[in-house]
Design a protein around this motif. Structure first.
Motif, PDB file in Angstrom:
ATOM      1  N   ASP A  70       0.832  -1.250   0.197  1.00  0.00           N
ATOM      2  CA  ASP A  70       0.151  -0.148   0.067  1.00  0.00           C
ATOM      3  C   ASP A  70       0.768   1.219  -0.086  1.00  0.00           C
ATOM      4  O   ASP A  70       2.076   1.213   0.438  1.00  0.00           O
ATOM      5  N   SER A  71       0.385   2.563  -0.438  1.00  0.00           N
ATOM      6  CA  SER A  71       0.777   3.642  -0.551  1.00  0.00           C
ATOM      7  C   SER A  71      -0.108   4.822  -0.076  1.00  0.00           C
ATOM      8  O   SER A  71      -1.324   4.487  -0.457  1.00  0.00           O
ATOM      9  N   GLY A  72       0.324   5.999   0.274  1.00  0.00           N
ATOM     10  CA  GLY A  72      -0.612   6.936   0.590  1.00  0.00           C
ATOM     11  C   GLY A  72      -0.135   8.043   1.206  1.00  0.00           C
ATOM     12  O   GLY A  72       1.140   7.973   1.712  1.00  0.00           O
ATOM     13  N   ASN A  73      -0.799   9.155   1.626  1.00  0.00           N
ATOM     14  CA  ASN A  73      -0.347  10.263   1.999  1.00  0.00           C
ATOM     15  C   ASN A  73      -0.929  10.253   3.460  1.00  0.00           C
ATOM     16  O   ASN A  73      -2.022   9.548   4.104  1.00  0.00           O
ATOM     17  N   LEU A  74      -0.010  10.899   4.248  1.00  0.00           N
ATOM     18  CA  LEU A  74      -0.201  10.813   5.607  1.00  0.00           C
ATOM     19  C   LEU A  74      -1.042  12.192   6.128  1.00  0.00           C
ATOM     20  O   LEU A  74      -0.667  13.101   5.425  1.00  0.00           O
ATOM     21  N   VAL A  75      -2.181  12.058   6.855  1.00  0.00           N
ATOM     22  CA  VAL A  75      -2.921  13.246   7.065  1.00  0.00           C
ATOM     23  C   VAL A  75      -2.185  13.834   8.605  1.00  0.00           C
ATOM     24  O   VAL A  75      -2.247  13.059   9.559  1.00  0.00           O
ATOM     25  N   GLY A  76      -1.629  15.173   8.369  1.00  0.00           N
ATOM     26  CA  GLY A  76      -1.096  15.712   9.696  1.00  0.00           C
ATOM     27  C   GLY A  76       0.439  16.156   9.265  1.00  0.00           C
ATOM     28  O   GLY A  76       1.190  15.477   8.201  1.00  0.00           O
ATOM     29  N   ASP A  77       1.135  16.464  10.220  1.00  0.00           N
ATOM     30  CA  ASP A  77       2.580  17.064  10.072  1.00  0.00           C
ATOM     31  C   ASP A  77       3.284  16.069  10.920  1.00  0.00           C
ATOM     32  O   ASP A  77       3.254  16.331  12.167  1.00  0.00           O
ATOM     33  N   TYR A  78       3.720  15.011  10.570  1.00  0.00           N
ATOM     34  CA  TYR A  78       4.432  14.062  11.539  1.00  0.00           C
ATOM     35  C   TYR A  78       5.868  13.997  11.214  1.00  0.00           C
ATOM     36  O   TYR A  78       6.218  13.705  10.234  1.00  0.00           O
ATOM     37  N   LYS A  79       6.702  14.328  12.090  1.00  0.00           N
ATOM     38  CA  LYS A  79       8.304  14.091  11.775  1.00  0.00           C
ATOM     39  C   LYS A  79       8.651  12.851  12.381  1.00  0.00           C
ATOM     40  O   LYS A  79       8.831  12.803  13.673  1.00  0.00           O
ATOM     41  N   LEU A  80       8.446  11.685  11.681  1.00  0.00           N
ATOM     42  CA  LEU A  80       8.624  10.233  12.427  1.00  0.00           C
ATOM     43  C   LEU A  80      10.236  10.153  12.692  1.00  0.00           C
ATOM     44  O   LEU A  80      10.923  10.769  12.040  1.00  0.00           O
ATOM     45  N   ARG A  81      10.303   9.215  13.679  1.00  0.00           N
ATOM     46  CA  ARG A  81      11.694   9.044  14.007  1.00  0.00           C
ATOM     47  C   ARG A  81      12.200   7.538  13.781  1.00  0.00           C
ATOM     48  O   ARG A  81      13.228   6.919  14.021  1.00  0.00           O
TER      49      ARG A  81
END
Length: 124
Positions: A106-117
């Motif tokens: 799967d692929s897609g856009n994340l809703v929100g501003d997440y600075k993942l770590r």
């Protein structure tokens, strides 16, 4: 003969358009460029912008085996899971502060501003 060939090409083009297989859909899928066996995270929507990718878990994108240089400054906007397992992703190092999960393929856009770590393949 030329008229038959021209009609066949026109019919083929019409059939491709009717099934949605046009140049624009190819361009859209090309945006999510990600090596087989990897999970890819992008700074832009729809698999665009800068990309960081891994073929394994990473408990800390900022000091792990693969460093994602932009992840501390810019949020992840999209993801493509081209790996062999579902992937869970987190705001904190060492798999803390769960954000979400993307299934295999799967692929897609994340809703929100997440600075993942960090992320965990097979962690969903």
């Amino acid at each position: 003969m030329r008229i038959q060939r021209a009609l066949a090409v026109t019919a083929l083009a019409a059939g491709l358009t009717a099934t949605g297989l046009t140049g624009s859909s190819s361009a859209a899928s090309a945006a999510y460029s990600c090596p087989v066996g990897n999970v890819c995270f992008y700074s832009g929507s729809n698999g665009t912008g800068s990309r960081c990718n891994w073929s394994a878990d990473d408990p800390d994108w900022r000091s792990g085996s693969v460093v994602c240089s932009w992840s501390s400054s810019y949020p992840v906007k999209s993801v493509y899971n081209n790996a062999y397992f579902d992937v869970a992703y987190f705001l904190g190092a060492s798999y803390t502060s769960y954000v979400g999960c993307t299934s295999l393929g799967d692929s897609g856009n994340l809703v929100g501003d997440y600075k993942l770590r960090s992320h965990d393949l097979g962690g969903c």
